[in-house]
Write a protein that holds these residues in place. Structure first.
Motif, PDB file in Angstrom:
ATOM      1  N   SER A 156      10.977  25.110 -16.587  1.00 37.00           N
ATOM      2  CA  SER A 156      10.078  24.165 -17.249  1.00 37.00           C
ATOM      3  C   SER A 156      10.518  22.725 -16.979  1.00 37.00           C
ATOM      4  CB  SER A 156      10.030  24.442 -18.755  1.00 37.00           C
ATOM      5  OG  SER A 156      11.321  24.357 -19.307  1.00 37.00           O
ATOM      6  N   ASP A 157      11.511  22.571 -16.140  1.00 35.11           N
ATOM      7  CA  ASP A 157      12.039  21.240 -15.805  1.00 35.11           C
ATOM      8  C   ASP A 157      11.573  20.874 -14.391  1.00 35.11           C
ATOM      9  OD1 ASP A 157      13.525  19.054 -15.047  1.00 35.11           O
ATOM     10  OD2 ASP A 157      15.351  19.714 -16.077  1.00 35.11           O
ATOM     11  N   LYS A 158      10.532  20.084 -14.348  1.00 33.84           N
ATOM     12  CA  LYS A 158       9.914  19.754 -13.061  1.00 33.84           C
ATOM     13  C   LYS A 158      10.924  19.155 -12.077  1.00 33.84           C
ATOM     14  CE  LYS A 158       6.443  16.578 -11.255  1.00 33.84           C
ATOM     15  NZ  LYS A 158       5.390  15.632 -11.593  1.00 33.84           N
ATOM     16  N   ASP A 159      11.727  18.186 -12.548  1.00 32.65           N
ATOM     17  CA  ASP A 159      12.653  17.510 -11.641  1.00 32.65           C
ATOM     18  C   ASP A 159      13.685  18.486 -11.081  1.00 32.65           C
ATOM     19  OD1 ASP A 159      11.351  15.127 -12.024  1.00 32.65           O
ATOM     20  OD2 ASP A 159      12.580  14.596 -13.774  1.00 32.65           O
ATOM     21  N   ARG A 160      14.134  19.358 -11.941  1.00 34.31           N
ATOM     22  CA  ARG A 160      15.154  20.320 -11.498  1.00 34.31           C
ATOM     23  C   ARG A 160      14.560  21.290 -10.469  1.00 34.31           C
ATOM     24  NH1 ARG A 160      18.319  23.757 -16.023  1.00 34.31           N
ATOM     25  NH2 ARG A 160      19.690  24.963 -14.661  1.00 34.31           N
ATOM     26  N   LEU A 161      13.324  21.666 -10.706  1.00 34.16           N
ATOM     27  CA  LEU A 161      12.668  22.573  -9.753  1.00 34.16           C
ATOM     28  C   LEU A 161      12.451  21.884  -8.409  1.00 34.16           C
ATOM     29  CD1 LEU A 161       9.974  24.477 -11.854  1.00 34.16           C
ATOM     30  CD2 LEU A 161      12.085  25.394 -10.895  1.00 34.16           C
ATOM     31  N   ILE A 162      12.072  20.592  -8.464  1.00 37.73           N
ATOM     32  CA  ILE A 162      11.862  19.863  -7.208  1.00 37.73           C
ATOM     33  C   ILE A 162      13.163  19.815  -6.410  1.00 37.73           C
ATOM     34  CG2 ILE A 162      11.373  17.557  -6.258  1.00 37.73           C
ATOM     35  CD1 ILE A 162       9.319  17.230  -8.548  1.00 37.73           C
ATOM     36  N   GLN A 163      14.264  19.614  -7.146  1.00 40.71           N
ATOM     37  CA  GLN A 163      15.564  19.527  -6.462  1.00 40.71           C
ATOM     38  C   GLN A 163      16.003  20.864  -5.877  1.00 40.71           C
ATOM     39  OE1 GLN A 163      18.257  17.977  -9.391  1.00 40.71           O
ATOM     40  NE2 GLN A 163      17.165  16.024  -9.498  1.00 40.71           N
ATOM     41  N   THR A 164      15.686  21.937  -6.571  1.00 37.96           N
ATOM     42  CA  THR A 164      16.258  23.229  -6.165  1.00 37.96           C
ATOM     43  C   THR A 164      15.301  24.125  -5.384  1.00 37.96           C
ATOM     44  OG1 THR A 164      15.650  24.137  -8.312  1.00 37.96           O
ATOM     45  CG2 THR A 164      17.907  23.314  -8.087  1.00 37.96           C
ATOM     46  N   ALA A 165      14.011  23.803  -5.409  1.00 32.57           N
ATOM     47  CA  ALA A 165      13.053  24.696  -4.727  1.00 32.57           C
ATOM     48  C   ALA A 165      13.302  24.704  -3.226  1.00 32.57           C
ATOM     49  CB  ALA A 165      11.623  24.248  -5.016  1.00 32.57           C
ATOM     50  N   LYS A 166      13.251  25.890  -2.673  1.00 31.46           N
ATOM     51  CA  LYS A 166      13.447  26.021  -1.225  1.00 31.46           C
ATOM     52  C   LYS A 166      12.155  25.587  -0.531  1.00 31.46           C
ATOM     53  CE  LYS A 166      16.012  29.704  -0.326  1.00 31.46           C
ATOM     54  NZ  LYS A 166      16.238  31.140  -0.090  1.00 31.46           N
ATOM     55  N   PRO A 167      12.240  24.669   0.414  1.00 24.28           N
ATOM     56  CA  PRO A 167      11.002  24.277   1.088  1.00 24.28           C
ATOM     57  C   PRO A 167      10.381  25.449   1.837  1.00 24.28           C
ATOM     58  CG  PRO A 167      12.921  23.258   2.129  1.00 24.28           C
ATOM     59  CD  PRO A 167      13.416  23.988   0.934  1.00 24.28           C
TER      60      PRO A 167
END
Lengths: 381, 90
Positions: B67-78
């Motif tokens: 639910s943490d958008k910034d954290r997901l952006i940082q960790t999501a695999k492109p």
């Protein structure tokens, strides 16, 4: 529908989700994994799509739906195999299975593909922050898969062709006609009034989507049309021998000659469809039975070709002529007034509206013999 | 109740209505002046039943991250999606 960013696909609306029934469950109950702030650790043993095993993860709480769904065409895709087997032979089955795995099985639909996420075949991603939707989204679920023909027809995206009146005027979505029972592969409620759930769930899967009675039937809502009880003379004359679409549909998409292969460059499966075009053609009903008694229906050309699967082997469809390539169709662009409803002789004596032999590819003449109209109905004096 | 009492009651009521008619007409309030009147807070205390705040378990690491958008952006695999080689209607 714009593609979702990778992070966007898995962003949960936590505040709303925890207030839902599914939000009261521990994530790990369905998704496995480990409670850890470290992503790699947390994702050990992750089950990204629990409803791939719907009997285990969904069936316990939804026993009225999940057993029936195991025989749903959305899950089994048996409609494809009905026509493949009819046109092929058992010895070609392994090659066709490989083809099917590469090109067709991605349309296999889980509970989550309709109720949580966009279908994986279009990239996935939560529709509403992981909040389970009882009713799927028309554009992000239904027409995400059924877009090329049904979606374009219903929403009026074919140039020069109006949207379906049910959408244009009544703003109806897919699930307003296609009920939960139909989508889940359950029998209609009127069957369940006599038969026990175990009898109904024990039924063999439907061989294709037009098997059995019409679901939905136009007359479910327009009941007075039957036998012209609404006072419309055309309905008195034709409600038993013409499908509703013969008079109330307009031009819809047909396709020719789809070939599939695996790219030598990327290793990805791909398809190539030779042509897509708008047609409106009335032909003989290839599925005439008690539930669909019509003598005439509208026909759509499907993009199968003798060599559609030749990448996977030679002559994989030796019984190509066993089924028509112009098939029973139910275009989703219904209109109250169409060129056919203008006068009797809009159809009677008008050969351009009928699938006559001259409109059929000579190589497909035998296959389409059952649906070709040999003599166009005489003009009405 | 006797007729006398009823007549007496009606008489008093009529007299009061008549006296009310002699009262001065209320002064007309200019529209602009009325518009400048400050709104008065009707409720000075919080509602007795506050809107419940959803409880999100801080120990739920899955939910905290997802639910943490910034954290997901940082960790999501492109996602490296090759352009589709398919042609025509699907």
């Amino acid at each position: 529908m714009a593609p979702l960013e990778p992070w966007e696909k898995v962003l949960i609306d936590a505040g709303a989700f925890v207030q839902t029934t599914h939000g009261r469950m521990d994530c790990i109950e369905c998704h496995g994994g480990v409670q850890s702030p470290d992503k790699e650790t947390a994702h050990q043993g992750l089950i990204a799509r629990p409803s791939e095993d719907s009997e285990t993860f969904c069936g316990e709480c939804h026993p009225n739906v999940v057993p029936a769904y195991q025989s749903s065409l959305h899950l089994t895709q048996s409609g494809y195999w009905t026509v493949l087997d009819e046109r092929s032979t058992p010895e070609n089955h392994p090659a066709l299975e490989e083809m099917f795995g590469n090109h067709c099985s991605s349309c296999h639909t889980t509970c989550g593909d309709c109720h949580v996420s966009q279908p994986s075949s279009v990239g996935g991603g939560f529709v509403s922050g992981h909040i389970f939707q009882a009713k799927p989204s028309m554009t992000r679920n239904c027409t995400a898969c059924h877009g090329s023909r049904v979606g374009k027809e219903y929403l009026g995206k074919n140039e020069g062709v109006r949207a379906d009146v049910h959408f244009r005027q009544a703003r109806m979505t897919c699930v307003d006609c296609h009920t939960m029972d139909e989508m889940h592969g359950s029998q209609r409620k009127d069957c369940a009034s006599c038969h026990s759930p175990s009898e109904l769930f024990g039924n063999p899967p439907s061989p294709h989507r037009y098997h059995g009675e019409e679901q939905p039937a136009c007359t479910d809502c327009h009941s007075k049309v039957v036998n012209g009880l609404d006072g419309v003379e055309m309905h008195k004359q034709h409600s038993q021998d013409l499908s509703c679409q013969v008079c109330h549909s307009v031009e819809y998409t047909s396709c020719d000659s789809c070939h599939v292969a695996v790219s030598e460059d990327t290793g990805n499966p791909y398809f190539e469809t030779k042509a897509s075009y708008l047609t409106f053609l009335i032909g003989r009903n290839p599925l005439q039975n008690e539930a669909r008694p019509y003598e005439y229906v509208v026909l759509r050309h499907v993009p199968v070709d003798k060599d559609s699967f030749s990448y996977y082997g030679d002559d994989l469809l030796p019984n190509y002529d066993a089924l028509p390539t112009w098939v029973y169709a139910t275009p989703h662009n219904i209109q109250l007034d169409t060129p056919q409803t203008e006068t009797c002789n809009a159809c009677h004596g008008n050969a351009s509206l009928f699938l006559t032999a001259d409109k059929v590819n000579p190589a497909e003449m035998d296959a389409n013999a059952p649906v070709i109209v040999e003599s166009v109905p005489e003009p009405v004096p | 109740m006797s007729f006398k009492r009823i007549f007496a009651f009606l008489g008093v009521a009529l007299a009061l209505v008549g006296l009310a008619g002699c009262a001065p007409a209320p002064a007309a309030v200019p529209q602009e002046a009325a518009a400048t009147v400050e709104p008065v807070a009707v409720r000075s205390r919080p509602m007795l039943i506050p809107t419940p705040t959803p409880f999100i378990d801080p120990n739920n690491e899955c939910l905290s991250c997802h639910s943490d958008k910034d954290r997901l952006i940082q960790t999501a695999k492109p996602e490296e999606k090759a352009p589709s080689e398919s042609k025509g209607e699907g």
